[in-house]
Write an enzyme that holds these catalytic residues in place. Structure first.
Site, mmCIF file in Angstrom:
data_model
loop_
_atom_site.group_PDB
_atom_site.id
_atom_site.type_symbol
_atom_site.label_atom_id
_atom_site.label_comp_id
_atom_site.label_asym_id
_atom_site.label_seq_id
_atom_site.Cartn_x
_atom_site.Cartn_y
_atom_site.Cartn_z
ATOM 1 C CG ASP A 1 -0.351 -0.152 2.516
ATOM 2 O OD1 ASP A 1 0.889 0.259 2.531
ATOM 3 O OD2 ASP A 1 -0.947 -0.396 3.446
ATOM 4 C CG ASP B 1 -3.545 2.889 0.672
ATOM 5 O OD1 ASP B 1 -4.334 2.250 1.062
ATOM 6 O OD2 ASP B 1 -2.515 3.156 1.179
#
Length: 609
Positions: free
Chosen positions: A478, A521
């Site tokens: 991420d 993300d």
């Protein structure tokens, strides 16, 4: 009042009709009894029963009792006026009535609708057999009575009675029936009047030439013109031809002329019996020919009507109808080909016109082979070339039919319709479905695979057997402090960071590796057939290096980093175990200070190490 008037008018017409029949029966009976009677109280010609039968068959069965009574009374009165005793008159009239009822009853029972052309052959057979049987019954009874009351031998009386009644029944019953029921088809005489008259004149001339000489047995010469007339005019030829034969032969025989006079030591009775037998034989020979010709004409008209009907359907159908041989040669093309394909039907009958799209020729050939092999209809869709060059999608239903050339070969009928719009709609629907399916498996923001596609691919990768020594690696990652990007620069800037991150990540992996965005993300990379963990570490290193370059968002340059967790398994692993290991590795990378990666084998891999 109107109903009463109509009922009264109907009864009047009914009694008038019965009276006319009775007068005809009485008149013909009087002629037979007073002009053509031979010794022994038996007439050489008897036509009354024929009139009687024809009249009954032309009326409804429930009306028969009144007609039966009128006909019986008319003959009885004529016999009494002709000098026969009451007993003999009653007996002979009753025998004639029995003969009439047998013939009319059998025909009505076995052929209820005598006007139906499809029953002509059956009607002819039934009428002939019932006539022969009924005349035999009446002849036996009458001969027994006459022989008992006169000196005429039983056999002579029977032969005269039988032949006179058979000939009269065959000729006059048919003529009477035809006069009442035009549907039986006497002939098309009105349209061929002079041809008919000339043919009958030929029969009369030949009959006169044969019967008005007594030197040679030339009776056989009568048959050719008679059969010719029957062949040309069917029932009219039978009735008129046999009548001419009976009249000319009867007059000549009565005057002592004709081939029958060559029979030595014969008298008028014997010659009359022989003439009756000759005329009866001519009847039995002519009627089957007339029936066969009438049936042939009916079937021919029916076939012609069917052909015209189906040709009209084919010509005016919106579908393209094509008849072709098994080798593909077209024999018929309907005019609708002009509207659908732009070709004139005559143009498509040329062997050089190959219309099937090259890619679809195998489909058409397979369709033809399947139809010929199974005999069942087959439907296929393929393209045909329009005259202007483009191709038209056609849905063609094919079936086999007997060949136009006869024999055991089969032709094929195609009935095709333009389905180009339907095919285009189906193709558009298929493309739309594929597009929707693709969208359902892709992340709309980055264009990468989504969680659904990732789960399917991971399940497949862990389920299939792998080559010895190769592993599966899973990289979880991420963007570090991504929430601050959204909070500081807005969600549009955050989306741009996610898109560029996805692009840089895709550039770092191999062509067969799967890159997916799981949401927010969170990204993942699935690497199959991994020979060593170093390959996954190389990808992680390249990604971290590529993220060292800033990302332009509006007027700002953002510097973002990523944390990566790597898990791998040499042995077959469970997806839950592998994903848990990758998630733990990601957590370890964040704990190690972010902008780095951590590699963590599964329990199975660790045990192997």
């Amino acid at each position: 009042m109107n109903d009463d008037t109509s009922s009264q008018s109907h009864r009047t017409r009914l009694w008038r009709d019965r009276l006319i029949m009775a007068l005809l029966i009485g008149a013909t009976a009087w002629v037979s009894l007073n002009v053509a009677r031979l010794p022994g109280e038996v007439s050489a010609v008897w036509v009354s029963s024929g009139i009687f039968v024809g009249w009954l068959l032309s009326r409804r069965t429930e009306l028969w009792p009144g007609y039966v009574g009128a006909g019986f009374v008319a003959e009885l009165l004529v016999r009494l006026l002709s000098g026969d005793g009451l007993g003999l008159s009653f007996a002979l009239s009753a025998f004639n009535l029995l003969e009439v009822l047998i013939v009319a009853g059998m025909v009505r029972r076995l052929v209820p609708d005598i006007g139906n052309p499809t029953r002509w052959l059956g009607l002819g057979g039934i009428a002939t057999s019932s006539t022969l049987a009924a005349c035999a019954v009446s002849g036996l009874l009458a001969s027994a009575v006459v022989s008992a009351t006169s000196h005429t031998p039983f056999l002579t009386t029977f032969l005269i009675w039988y032949s006179a009644h058979v000939v009269g029944m065959v000729i006059v019953a048919t003529l009477t029936l035809v006069a009442h029921r035009k549907g039986i088809g006497l002939s098309d005489v009105p349209g061929r009047r002079w041809i008919f008259l000339s043919d009958m004149l030929l029969i009369a001339v030949v009959c006169a030439a044969v019967f008005y000489q007594s030197s040679y047995p030339l009776l056989f010469l009568v048959y050719p013109p008679l059969l010719y007339g029957v062949f040309r005019h069917r029932f009219a030829g039978v009735v008129a031809g046999i009548s001419l034969l009976a009249i000319v032969g009867g007059v000549a025989t009565a005057l002592g002329y004709g081939p029958l006079a060559l029979v030595h030591d014969s008298n008028i009775i014997q010659r009359t019996i022989l003439l009756q037998l000759f005329v009866g034989t001519a009847c039995l020979m002519s009627f089957p020919v007339a029936l066969s010709m009438a049936e042939r004409a009916r079937l021919t008209a029916r076939v012609r009507e069917s052909e015209l009907r189906y040709r009209m359907l084919a010509d005016y159908s919106h579908d393209v109808v094509v008849r072709m041989r098994a080798d593909g040669q077209r024999l018929y093309v309907s005019p609708s080909a002009r509207d659908i394909l732009g070709w004139e039907p005559a143009e498509l009958l040329r062997p050089s016109q190959d219309l099937v799209h090259p890619d679809d020729r195998a489909v058409q050939q397979q369709t033809i082979a399947s139809v010929l092999a199974s005999g069942h209809p087959v439907t296929a869709i393929y393209r045909l070339r329009h005259k202007d060059g483009h191709y038209v999608w056609m849905e063609a239903a094919a079936r086999s039919i007997p060949s136009a050339d006869g024999g055991a070969a089969m032709d094929i009928i195609f009935a095709g319709r333009d389905v180009s719009q339907r095919v285009a709609a189906e193709q558009a629907l298929r493309e739309s479905r594929n597009e929707l399916e693709a969208l359902a498996r892709l992340d709309s923001l980055t264009g990468l695979a989504n969680r659904r596609q990732f789960d399917e691919r991971l399940t497949h990768a862990l389920g299939r057997p792998r080559r010895q020594g190769l592993a599966v690696a899973l990289m979880y990652m991420d963007i570090d402090h991504f929430k601050q990007v959204n909070d500081s620069y807005g969600h549009a800037a955050g989306d741009e960071v996610l898109r560029i991150f996805g692009q840089r990540l895709s550039a770092c992996v191999r062509s067969g590796d799967l890159v997916a965005r799981l949401g927010g993300d969170e990204f993942v990379v699935l690497i199959e057939d991994l020979s060593a963990p170093a390959t996954a570490e190389m990808i992680a290193r390249k990604l971290i290096e590529s993220m060292g370059e800033g990302i332009a968002v509006g007027d700002s340059i953002l510097h973002v980093t990523t944390s990566i967790g790597i898990a791998y398994s040499v042995h077959p692993a469970v997806a839950k175990t592998l994903t848990a290991a990758a998630d733990a590795a990601l957590y370890a990378a964040k704990k190690a200070g972010r902008n780095t990666w951590q590699l963590l084998p599964t329990d199975d891999a660790r045990g192997r190490l």
